[in-house]
Write a protein that holds these residues in place. Structure first.
Motif, mmCIF file in Angstrom:
data_model
loop_
_atom_site.group_PDB
_atom_site.id
_atom_site.type_symbol
_atom_site.label_atom_id
_atom_site.label_comp_id
_atom_site.label_asym_id
_atom_site.label_seq_id
_atom_site.Cartn_x
_atom_site.Cartn_y
_atom_site.Cartn_z
ATOM 1 N N ASN A 22 29.518 -60.046 -28.760
ATOM 2 C CA ASN A 22 28.174 -59.503 -28.602
ATOM 3 C C ASN A 22 28.237 -58.367 -27.578
ATOM 4 N N ASP A 23 27.123 -57.714 -27.318
ATOM 5 C CA ASP A 23 27.126 -56.531 -26.450
ATOM 6 C C ASP A 23 27.601 -56.823 -25.030
ATOM 7 N N ALA A 24 27.151 -57.931 -24.445
ATOM 8 C CA ALA A 24 27.544 -58.277 -23.080
ATOM 9 C C ALA A 24 29.035 -58.602 -23.001
ATOM 10 N N GLU A 25 29.526 -59.355 -23.970
ATOM 11 C CA GLU A 25 30.955 -59.702 -24.004
ATOM 12 C C GLU A 25 31.801 -58.447 -24.187
ATOM 13 N N LEU A 26 31.361 -57.563 -25.074
ATOM 14 C CA LEU A 26 32.096 -56.328 -25.324
ATOM 15 C C LEU A 26 32.160 -55.468 -24.066
#
Length: 69
Positions: A22-26
């Motif tokens: 997801n965006d935060a993990e990326l």
């Protein structure tokens, strides 16, 4: 959508399903490995697992911080 199962060293070297980040993990992975390589990373979908790893290089992965649990 999940990717086919891959080996997860955090799950006892067993085969697990991996998904896109997801965006935060990326954003976290980009800070660790750079943008060019980060797009190859996937996250283990096993409950409680924090492992991310490149799709074709499972030994080069690492654990996300606890905040991603």
């Amino acid at each position: 959508m999940s990717d086919p199962s891959k080996r997860c060293l955090s799950c006892g070297d067993s085969f697990q399903l991996f998904r896109w980040l997801n965006d935060a993990e990326l954003a976290y992975v980009v800070s660790k490995v750079g943008r060019a390589e980060a797009g190859t990373f996937r996250r283990c979908t096993h409950p409680g697992c924090l492992r991310v790893q490149p799709h074709f290089a499972f030994k080069r992965g690492f654990r996300l911080p606890e905040q991603f649990r």
